[in-house]
Scaffold this active site. Structure first.
Site, PDB file in Angstrom:
ATOM      1  N   GLY A 212      21.384  31.321   4.841  1.00 50.89           N
ATOM      2  CA  GLY A 212      20.336  30.294   4.880  1.00 50.89           C
ATOM      3  C   GLY A 212      20.658  29.087   4.020  1.00 50.89           C
ATOM      4  O   GLY A 212      20.370  27.948   4.389  1.00 50.89           O
ATOM      5  N   CYS A 213      21.283  29.322   2.873  1.00 49.84           N
ATOM      6  CA  CYS A 213      21.608  28.221   1.965  1.00 49.84           C
ATOM      7  C   CYS A 213      22.732  27.356   2.525  1.00 49.84           C
ATOM      8  O   CYS A 213      22.751  26.141   2.317  1.00 49.84           O
ATOM      9  CB  CYS A 213      21.959  28.765   0.585  1.00 49.84           C
ATOM     10  SG  CYS A 213      20.566  29.657  -0.156  1.00 49.84           S
ATOM     11  N   THR A 214      23.641  27.975   3.253  1.00 50.81           N
ATOM     12  CA  THR A 214      24.699  27.222   3.916  1.00 50.81           C
ATOM     13  C   THR A 214      24.112  26.365   5.037  1.00 50.81           C
ATOM     14  O   THR A 214      24.445  25.174   5.157  1.00 50.81           O
ATOM     15  CB  THR A 214      25.774  28.187   4.451  1.00 50.81           C
ATOM     16  OG1 THR A 214      26.396  28.818   3.323  1.00 50.81           O
ATOM     17  CG2 THR A 214      26.812  27.469   5.287  1.00 50.81           C
TER      18      THR A 214
END
Length: 183
Positions: free
Chosen positions: A66-68
């Site tokens: 998700g952070c990517t």
């Protein structure tokens, strides 16, 4: 009992986190190490606000799925943020060595990411992940140059953060009749 607790934890994973700092609150000042394009520097919110509004977004951990996705979304939208006079800074618990790589590969050298290994900034912004307190919740803020929060959004899904922040920035500029800041 264990089954009930597992259900409660699973349910909490699908519920958006709540940003406790609200519109009109003063944004807590901070200075920390950050990386842009693999280069480390001291980031100061106060200095950034002198140039225009700041999009401050918290994310749980570099190089996670998700952070990517969220970093890619912000990187793709940087021209839009810049055209509206805003800068972007991402903050996580990661160490600066990890963020040096993340700033190049996932942020595509378009915006800086800052280290908050002791969670001081996360706590100041009420952006701590409730079920894993060493990590940030996925919380985004738009901060006006006067240091006040204009918009706050929390949701563990990365899907709407960029879209919502751009809309909030456009609306704020329209209400203020503000022109984008000069670099």
């Amino acid at each position: 009992m264990v089954r009930w607790m597992v259900g409660l934890v699973a349910a909490s994973l699908t519920v958006p986190a709540l940003a406790t700092l609200t519109v009109g609150d003063a944004a807590p000042a901070f200075t920390t190490e950050a990386s842009l394009g693999g280069s480390v520097f001291r980031y100061s919110l106060e200095d950034a606000l002198k140039k225009g509004p700041v999009v401050l977004y918290f994310y749980p951990a570099a190089f996670t799925k998700g952070c990517t996705v969220e970093a890619h979304d912000f990187a793709e939208a940087m021209d839009k943020f810049k055209s509206l006079g805003a800068s972007v800074i991402g903050v996580s618990h990661d160490k600066i060595e990890t963020l040096k790589r993340f700033s190049v590969s996932e942020c595509r050298s378009k915006f800086p990411v800052a280290a908050d290994p002791n969670q001081n900034i996360m706590r100041a912004y009420d952006a701590v992940l409730l079920w894993r307190t060493s990590y940030a919740s996925r919380t985004s803020y738009l901060i006006a140059p006067d240091g006040r929060i204009v918009y706050a959004y929390s949701d563990m899904s990365p899907d709407k953060h960029v879209e919502n922040l751009l809309a909030a920035l456009r609306e704020w500029r329209q209400e203020k009749g503000a022109q984008p800041a000069k670099p």
